[in-house]
Design a protein around this motif. Structure first.
Motif, PDB file in Angstrom:
ATOM      1  N   ALA A   1       0.824  -1.208   0.000  1.00  0.00           N
ATOM      2  CA  ALA A   1       0.000   0.000   0.000  1.00  0.00           C
ATOM      3  C   ALA A   1       0.862   1.264   0.000  1.00  0.00           C
ATOM      4  N   THR A   2       1.932   1.255   0.814  1.00  0.00           N
ATOM      5  CA  THR A   2       2.814   2.424   0.857  1.00  0.00           C
ATOM      6  C   THR A   2       3.519   2.621  -0.476  1.00  0.00           C
ATOM      7  N   GLN A   3       3.986   1.537  -1.075  1.00  0.00           N
ATOM      8  CA  GLN A   3       4.657   1.657  -2.366  1.00  0.00           C
ATOM      9  C   GLN A   3       3.686   2.121  -3.450  1.00  0.00           C
ATOM     10  N   ARG A   4       2.445   1.693  -3.361  1.00  0.00           N
ATOM     11  CA  ARG A   4       1.430   2.150  -4.311  1.00  0.00           C
ATOM     12  C   ARG A   4       1.169   3.645  -4.126  1.00  0.00           C
ATOM     13  N   ASN A   5       1.087   4.081  -2.874  1.00  0.00           N
ATOM     14  CA  ASN A   5       0.889   5.506  -2.600  1.00  0.00           C
ATOM     15  C   ASN A   5       2.089   6.325  -3.043  1.00  0.00           C
ATOM     16  N   LEU A   6       3.294   5.793  -2.840  1.00  0.00           N
ATOM     17  CA  LEU A   6       4.514   6.468  -3.281  1.00  0.00           C
ATOM     18  C   LEU A   6       4.494   6.675  -4.793  1.00  0.00           C
ATOM     19  N   ALA A   7       4.117   5.640  -5.532  1.00  0.00           N
ATOM     20  CA  ALA A   7       4.065   5.738  -6.990  1.00  0.00           C
ATOM     21  C   ALA A   7       3.037   6.773  -7.431  1.00  0.00           C
ATOM     22  N   GLN A   8       1.886   6.818  -6.746  1.00  0.00           N
ATOM     23  CA  GLN A   8       0.846   7.787  -7.098  1.00  0.00           C
ATOM     24  C   GLN A   8       1.319   9.214  -6.832  1.00  0.00           C
ATOM     25  N   LEU A   9       1.962   9.415  -5.695  1.00  0.00           N
ATOM     26  CA  LEU A   9       2.452  10.752  -5.357  1.00  0.00           C
ATOM     27  C   LEU A   9       3.529  11.197  -6.333  1.00  0.00           C
ATOM     28  N   ALA A  10       4.412  10.271  -6.719  1.00  0.00           N
ATOM     29  CA  ALA A  10       5.442  10.613  -7.698  1.00  0.00           C
ATOM     30  C   ALA A  10       4.809  11.001  -9.032  1.00  0.00           C
ATOM     31  N   GLU A  11       3.772  10.272  -9.425  1.00  0.00           N
ATOM     32  CA  GLU A  11       3.071  10.597 -10.666  1.00  0.00           C
ATOM     33  C   GLU A  11       2.395  11.966 -10.563  1.00  0.00           C
ATOM     34  N   ASP A  12       1.970  12.331  -9.360  1.00  0.00           N
ATOM     35  CA  ASP A  12       1.328  13.621  -9.144  1.00  0.00           C
ATOM     36  C   ASP A  12       2.337  14.771  -9.089  1.00  0.00           C
ATOM     37  N   GLY A  13       3.626  14.447  -9.159  1.00  0.00           N
ATOM     38  CA  GLY A  13       4.649  15.484  -9.170  1.00  0.00           C
ATOM     39  C   GLY A  13       5.254  15.797  -7.821  1.00  0.00           C
ATOM     40  N   ILE A  14       4.964  14.990  -6.804  1.00  0.00           N
ATOM     41  CA  ILE A  14       5.543  15.207  -5.482  1.00  0.00           C
ATOM     42  C   ILE A  14       7.015  14.776  -5.516  1.00  0.00           C
ATOM     43  N   HIS A  15       7.882  15.553  -4.868  1.00  0.00           N
ATOM     44  CA  HIS A  15       9.305  15.232  -4.796  1.00  0.00           C
ATOM     45  C   HIS A  15       9.611  14.544  -3.469  1.00  0.00           C
ATOM     46  N   PHE A  16      10.689  13.755  -3.465  1.00  0.00           N
ATOM     47  CA  PHE A  16      11.050  12.995  -2.269  1.00  0.00           C
ATOM     48  C   PHE A  16      12.535  13.127  -1.966  1.00  0.00           C
ATOM     49  N   VAL A  17      12.849  13.048  -0.680  1.00  0.00           N
ATOM     50  CA  VAL A  17      14.232  12.938  -0.229  1.00  0.00           C
ATOM     51  C   VAL A  17      14.253  11.832   0.820  1.00  0.00           C
ATOM     52  N   GLY A  18      15.088  10.792   0.591  1.00  0.00           N
ATOM     53  CA  GLY A  18      15.077   9.638   1.466  1.00  0.00           C
ATOM     54  C   GLY A  18      13.915   8.724   1.113  1.00  0.00           C
ATOM     55  N   PRO A  19      13.657   7.725   1.970  1.00  0.00           N
ATOM     56  CA  PRO A  19      14.293   7.505   3.271  1.00  0.00           C
ATOM     57  C   PRO A  19      15.636   6.806   3.160  1.00  0.00           C
ATOM     58  N   ASP A  20      16.357   6.774   4.306  1.00  0.00           N
ATOM     59  CA  ASP A  20      17.646   6.106   4.383  1.00  0.00           C
ATOM     60  C   ASP A  20      17.506   4.768   5.105  1.00  0.00           C
ATOM     61  N   GLU A  21      18.568   3.997   5.037  1.00  0.00           N
ATOM     62  CA  GLU A  21      18.615   2.713   5.731  1.00  0.00           C
ATOM     63  C   GLU A  21      19.362   2.885   7.041  1.00  0.00           C
ATOM     64  N   GLY A  22      18.877   2.232   8.088  1.00  0.00           N
ATOM     65  CA  GLY A  22      19.576   2.322   9.367  1.00  0.00           C
ATOM     66  C   GLY A  22      18.731   1.798  10.503  1.00  0.00           C
ATOM     67  N   ALA A  23      19.271   1.949  11.729  1.00  0.00           N
ATOM     68  CA  ALA A  23      18.550   1.532  12.931  1.00  0.00           C
ATOM     69  C   ALA A  23      17.402   2.491  13.193  1.00  0.00           C
ATOM     70  N   MET A  24      16.294   1.931  13.705  1.00  0.00           N
ATOM     71  CA  MET A  24      15.095   2.727  13.936  1.00  0.00           C
ATOM     72  C   MET A  24      14.746   2.748  15.419  1.00  0.00           C
ATOM     73  N   ALA A  25      13.894   3.694  15.776  1.00  0.00           N
ATOM     74  CA  ALA A  25      13.495   3.836  17.180  1.00  0.00           C
ATOM     75  C   ALA A  25      12.809   2.580  17.698  1.00  0.00           C
ATOM     76  N   CYS A  26      12.173   1.824  16.799  1.00  0.00           N
ATOM     77  CA  CYS A  26      11.469   0.601  17.200  1.00  0.00           C
ATOM     78  C   CYS A  26      12.409  -0.575  17.423  1.00  0.00           C
ATOM     79  N   GLY A  27      13.691  -0.386  17.136  1.00  0.00           N
ATOM     80  CA  GLY A  27      14.669  -1.444  17.323  1.00  0.00           C
ATOM     81  C   GLY A  27      14.960  -2.251  16.078  1.00  0.00           C
ATOM     82  N   GLU A  28      14.206  -2.035  14.995  1.00  0.00           N
ATOM     83  CA  GLU A  28      14.467  -2.745  13.752  1.00  0.00           C
ATOM     84  C   GLU A  28      15.477  -1.978  12.899  1.00  0.00           C
TER      85      GLU A  28
END
Length: 412
Positions: free
Chosen positions: A134-161
């Motif tokens: 669902a998130t990847q589908r929303n990302l593709a739609q937003l990109a098609e709508d002309g929204i720009h993105f920066v990131g995300p990056d890979e790394g340790a998260m607050a949730c521990g993953e």
């Protein structure tokens, strides 16, 4: 003078732990002369306070859509109209979903729906949420709508993953903001750039196919470089293991015929770069059942695939600049020049794919840029640098040429 001097930036803070980092982004852009306003979503207020945000922005913090004073002045329209850039950070999975579906149920999403200015999202979420369909589908739609993105990056998260989903570093977000607001850094703003990448898979039967060694890395790097220069980018990709560059609209295809159809449907474009390694041949008759061993190798009758580069170069509505790639093994300049003439395209990027070059699958490339009757041998460099140099040259070539009259489906 900084490129941000006097520019108006509206920050929309989403409900994520990374919201505290946005305060540093705000501080740094104000140091560069920008004027900052802030919308705090109700969830964001659980992580940072209106008081801290207001102290750093030195401006009122907006939180409610139905604010009596502000909405008597149609506040959400005013906020959208007066911003030069809207920065959504952290852009949570929920906020991206509501943006993608055009919801307007709070001040943040109402402003975004009313905005006709550039929008930059800095996604931040759990790795599983980022990779969810669902998130990847929303990302593709937003990109098609002309929204720009920066990131995300890979790394340790607050949730521990650990994984992809960390918000981009503060300095990277600031650099992206400067790039988007500095006209000298966005020479392709308002342009539609079409890129093909990867191999094609031509079925032999339901489980086997004809393919090649192309990784798609060069084409993906070109798409990313074009987006960084401000273009609205459509990437038509054959099968690869690569993630779509943020902000790029990707269309997935398998075969050469599918790729040609996707390219034609994506037109018009200001420039088209054909970096895909398209199979020259396909099986004339693709059986519906798996071929079985029956006392010897089967005989495959092949038929020629459509020539995508030549087809697009010959169209009346061809892009202003058509650039092809030529995978060669020796004398790349001469072979590239011949291919440029035979295909009818403007430029050819000839790259040496001989086994000793190690180009296929690697992060480096060895290319010769053939333009007109001249050929430039570029030193061996990373594919990302080849992409940046090529897109800079394309931006220079397009300078002064008319823009496309419409941008339907490409965020304009």
């Amino acid at each position: 003078m900084s490129s941000l001097a006097g520019r108006n930036i509206l920050f929309i803070l989403g409900a994520g732990i990374a919201a505290y980092k946005v305060l540093d982004v705000m501080r740094r852009v104000r140091e560069r002369g920008a004027h900052v306003r802030t919308i705090l979503t109700s969830g964001a207020a659980e992580f940072v306070t209106p008081l801290s945000v207001g102290a750093l922005s030195e401006a009122p913090v907006f939180t409610e859509l139905f604010d009596l004073k502000n909405e008597t002045e149609i506040g959400h329209i005013r906020l959208a109209r007066e911003a030069d850039l809207i920065v959504v950070a952290p852009a949570t999975a929920d906020l991206m979903a509501r943006m993608a579906h055009g919801q307007a149920d709070d001040l943040a999403t109402t402003v975004l729906l009313a905005a006709d200015k550039p929008v930059l999202c800095a996604p931040a979420m759990n790795v599983r949420m980022w990779h969810h369909t669902a998130t990847q589908r929303n990302l593709a739609q937003l990109a098609e709508d002309g929204i720009h993105f920066v990131g995300p990056d890979e790394g340790a998260m607050a949730c521990g993953e650990y994984g992809l989903g960390r918000m981009a570093p503060v300095e990277v977000i600031v650099e992206k903001i400067e790039a988007m607001l500095g006209p000298e850094a966005r020479p392709l703003a308002g342009r539609h750039i079409l890129v093909t990448a990867g191999p094609t898979h031509e079925p032999i039967d339901p489980v086997r196919f004809i393919a090649n060694r192309s990784s798609g890395k060069q084409g993906y790097a070109i798409a990313e470089a074009a987006e960084a220069l401000g273009a609205c980018v459509t990437l038509v990709s054959g099968p690869t293991d690569l993630a779509a560059p943020p902000g790029v609209r990707r269309l997935n295809v398998e075969t050469a015929e599918e790729m040609l159809a996707a390219v034609e449907n994506a037109l018009p474009a200001d420039a088209a770069i054909f970096a895909a390694a398209v199979a020259d041949w396909r099986v004339a008759e693709n059986p519906s059942a798996k071929l079985k061993k029956s006392g010897g190798a089967p005989t495959l009758a092949l038929t020629e695939n459509p020539d995508i580069l030549k087809t697009i170069a010959a169209r009346e509505d061809r892009p202003a600049l058509v650039v092809g790639f030529a995978a060669e093994t020796g004398d790349a300049a001469a072979k590239g020049q011949e291919k440029r003439r035979s295909k009818g395209c403007d430029w050819i990027v000839a790259n040496d794919v001989s086994p000793e070059s190690g180009v296929f699958g690697s992060d480096e490339n060895d290319v010769t840029l053939v333009t007109g009757e001249s050929a430039e041998d570029w030193p061996r460099m990373r594919k990302a640098e080849v992409a940046r140099r090529l897109m800079t040259r394309i931006a220079e070539a397009l300078e002064g040429r008319p823009y496309l009259p419409t941008r339907a489906g490409h965020g304009a």
